[in-house]
Design an enzyme around this catalytic site. Structure first.
Site, mmCIF file in Angstrom:
data_model
loop_
_atom_site.group_PDB
_atom_site.id
_atom_site.type_symbol
_atom_site.label_atom_id
_atom_site.label_comp_id
_atom_site.label_asym_id
_atom_site.label_seq_id
_atom_site.Cartn_x
_atom_site.Cartn_y
_atom_site.Cartn_z
ATOM 1 N N CYS A 139 0.859 -1.184 0.000
ATOM 2 C CA CYS A 139 0.000 0.000 0.000
ATOM 3 C C CYS A 139 0.891 1.228 0.000
ATOM 4 O O CYS A 139 1.709 1.406 0.906
ATOM 5 C CB CYS A 139 -0.917 -0.004 1.218
ATOM 6 S SG CYS A 139 -1.943 1.487 1.336
ATOM 7 N N CYS A 186 -13.393 17.701 9.973
ATOM 8 C CA CYS A 186 -13.194 16.632 8.992
ATOM 9 C C CYS A 186 -14.432 16.473 8.112
ATOM 10 O O CYS A 186 -14.544 15.503 7.369
ATOM 11 C CB CYS A 186 -12.852 15.316 9.686
ATOM 12 S SG CYS A 186 -14.089 14.740 10.863
ATOM 13 N N ASN A 223 -4.732 15.767 22.444
ATOM 14 C CA ASN A 223 -3.901 16.113 21.286
ATOM 15 C C ASN A 223 -3.646 17.615 21.164
ATOM 16 O O ASN A 223 -2.517 18.049 20.918
ATOM 17 C CB ASN A 223 -4.578 15.588 20.013
ATOM 18 C CG ASN A 223 -3.720 15.734 18.779
ATOM 19 O OD1 ASN A 223 -2.661 15.133 18.674
ATOM 20 N ND2 ASN A 223 -4.176 16.549 17.836
ATOM 21 N N GLU A 225 -14.471 15.746 26.637
ATOM 22 C CA GLU A 225 -14.546 14.616 25.709
ATOM 23 C C GLU A 225 -15.703 13.708 26.105
ATOM 24 O O GLU A 225 -15.986 13.539 27.292
ATOM 25 C CB GLU A 225 -13.223 13.840 25.739
ATOM 26 C CG GLU A 225 -13.212 12.488 25.076
ATOM 27 C CD GLU A 225 -13.563 12.550 23.599
ATOM 28 O OE1 GLU A 225 -14.366 11.705 23.156
ATOM 29 O OE2 GLU A 225 -13.052 13.449 22.882
ATOM 30 N N GLN A 276 -4.853 10.887 15.112
ATOM 31 C CA GLN A 276 -4.902 11.335 13.726
ATOM 32 C C GLN A 276 -4.082 10.409 12.841
ATOM 33 O O GLN A 276 -2.979 9.988 13.198
ATOM 34 C CB GLN A 276 -4.373 12.761 13.611
ATOM 35 C CG GLN A 276 -5.244 13.809 14.286
ATOM 36 C CD GLN A 276 -6.538 14.091 13.526
ATOM 37 O OE1 GLN A 276 -6.826 13.477 12.510
ATOM 38 N NE2 GLN A 276 -7.318 15.027 14.035
ATOM 39 N N ASP A 308 -21.107 14.747 27.191
ATOM 40 C CA ASP A 308 -21.769 14.371 25.936
ATOM 41 C C ASP A 308 -22.040 15.647 25.153
ATOM 42 O O ASP A 308 -23.055 16.319 25.356
ATOM 43 C CB ASP A 308 -23.058 13.616 26.222
ATOM 44 C CG ASP A 308 -23.724 13.107 24.944
ATOM 45 O OD1 ASP A 308 -23.300 13.527 23.844
ATOM 46 O OD2 ASP A 308 -24.654 12.291 25.052
ATOM 47 N N PHE A 346 -14.155 18.194 22.392
ATOM 48 C CA PHE A 346 -13.838 16.964 21.664
ATOM 49 C C PHE A 346 -12.321 16.724 21.741
ATOM 50 O O PHE A 346 -11.655 16.501 20.744
ATOM 51 C CB PHE A 346 -14.295 17.052 20.205
ATOM 52 C CG PHE A 346 -15.723 17.476 20.015
ATOM 53 C CD1 PHE A 346 -16.750 16.551 20.036
ATOM 54 C CD2 PHE A 346 -16.045 18.814 19.826
ATOM 55 C CE1 PHE A 346 -18.071 16.936 19.856
ATOM 56 C CE2 PHE A 346 -17.364 19.222 19.650
ATOM 57 C CZ PHE A 346 -18.379 18.281 19.668
#
Length: 449
Positions: free
Chosen positions: A169, A406, A312, A328, A278, A355, A307
């Protein structure tokens, strides 16, 4: 009396020509047939005239696949991967990489205009990195198929649930790609090789790890075969007989913690093999630096990271800000974030479970942060966006918001609320080439009061 459904007309498979005008969000070429119907054609590029054959007919549109390129685009190139077109992992290898970026930027701007009725005041320089060998995380399908010669391992076929046999790949890390034929041969030796549906791979800064899903108990001889593979190729190998809680190490018995570093912030982030990280490590490093710069974090700022995952963005932000709170919706990731706070000896950051998709979320059940105000906010939601949290932006009262996305459609939706309802300006926006050769559009946008 029940109505009888009208029988669907048999699909006319006669090849036909079409001129391609644009690219759809999934990378298909778009044109109009002689009857005026919109046609989406696999592997066709804007400016081309192609011969295609229909594969699916709907009332207002039609899908087709390219048989022959009659007039090629000047930007068409030869795909590098030998199974391009069959494998569903990449859809744009036949398009020059700089044009892939241009297409993604155009898609972002079109979504802003059509969905959010907004436009950025200025465009950020696209964030780009290596186009090949960039992918450090992958979930591969596995299946024992005697008619195809035995065990097959690879990504799913395009528009299909079948697995495309993959011996190499071009977008995976080279060391992982080199292991694919060896992995396939190893799994074929396992007694229940027809009950091994999936292998999840992650590459940390310090190790390569694989998680093997198995639907039947493994025999002692199977464990020995798999252990030998892991030893010989320096792989941490985990087994997953059930749900995520069942994941446990096979070799080594006590594996070293997985991590990746942010040298610019002197931060180390540890994670478990099944945690979300990621896919593109080098782009992620660029992205965190860019996001912190765009937020213009000062040492007196209170920053909210929504989130936040394993930390990160939160942990690097804590190196610059006065106080940072990360929120989160996955308790396991919150626990890992707490661990990473201790690992990096940070005292100005805290993490909470919340949530963030819940309309009636209350401050009491989420640590009290909803009742507070913040100077800056960073959001990095999943593809569905952050609709419920965007509604709460006015009460949180930030002067600046950086939104990492995203999903261009949901970013555009949320941007429309920020600008047209909350009175923020979208000062900057741009694309992030997190997934070269795919149609995924990652982006970042900056909102200011």
């Amino acid at each position: 009396m029940a109505r009888r459904s009208r029988p669907r007309k048999k699909l006319d498979l006669t090849p036909r020509e079409i001129s391609i005008d644009s690219l759809a969000h999934d990378g298909r070429g778009v044109g109009r047939g002689e009857d005026g119907k919109v046609v989406f054609v696999d592997f066709a590029l804007p400016g081309e005239r192609v011969m295609y054959v229909p594969v699916m007919n709907r009332k207002s549109y039609l899908f087709g696949t390219t048989l022959e390129v009659l007039e090629p685009s000047e930007h068409r190139i030869e795909p590098k991967c030998p199974v391009f077109g069959q494998c569903g992992g990449c859809v744009l290898q036949h398009l020059e990489t700089h044009m892939q970026i241009q297409y993604k930027q155009q898609a972002l701007l079109e979504n802003f205009k059509k969905i959010g009725n907004v436009q950025p005041e200025s465009l950020l320089e696209p964030m780009v990195g290596a186009h090949w060998g960039y992918r450090r995380r992958a979930r591969l399908g596995a299946k024992f198929v005697p008619k195809k010669g035995g065990m097959i391992v690879g990504f799913r076929e395009r528009n299909s649930s079948y697995i495309q046999p993959t011996e190499q790949c071009e977008v995976l890390y080279p060391e992982v790609s080199a292991l694919l034929p060896i992995l396939r041969a190893t799994l074929e030796q396992v007694s229940c090789n027809d009950k091994l549906p999936q292998v999840e791979i992650s590459v940390a800064d310090n190790a390569t790890v694989m998680v093997l899903r198995h639907l039947e108990p493994l025999l002692q001889q199977d464990l020995e075969i798999l252990t030998q593979f892991a030893k010989q190729h320096d792989v941490q190998l985990f087994l997953q007989p059930g749900n995520l809680k069942s994941v446990h190490p096979l070799y080594p018995a006590a594996p070293e913690a997985l991590y990746y570093d942010f040298p610019a912030f002197d931060i180390r982030v540890e994670f478990l093999p099944t945690d979300f990280i990621q896919v593109n490590g080098s782009i992620n490093e660029q992205l965190v630096v860019r996001a912190v710069e765009l937020l213009d974090v000062q040492d007196s700022d209170r920053v909210l990271d929504l989130f936040c995952g394993v930390g990160n963005f939160t942990l690097p932000l804590a190196r610059r800000a006065g106080q940072v709170i990360g929120v989160e919706g996955d308790q396991a990731l919150v626990n890992r974030a707490h661990h990473n706070r201790e690992l990096n000896k940070l005292e100005n950051v805290d993490f909470h479970f919340g949530d963030l998709f819940k309309e009636d979320m209350t401050s009491e059940s989420h640590g009290g942060w909803l009742d507070q105000t913040f100077d800056k906010i960073l959001l990095d939601p999943p593809r569905s966006g952050a609709a419920e949290m965007i509604k709460r932006i006015p009460q949180l009262n930030p002067s600046k918001v950086v939104y990492v996305s995203c999903g261009p459609a949901t970013l555009a939706r949320d941007a429309g609320v920020m600008v047209n309802e909350h009175g923020y300006r979208m000062t900057q926006a741009g694309v992030i080439d997190m997934f070269p050769h795919t149609a995924h559009v990652e982006s970042i946008a900056v909102f200011e009061k």
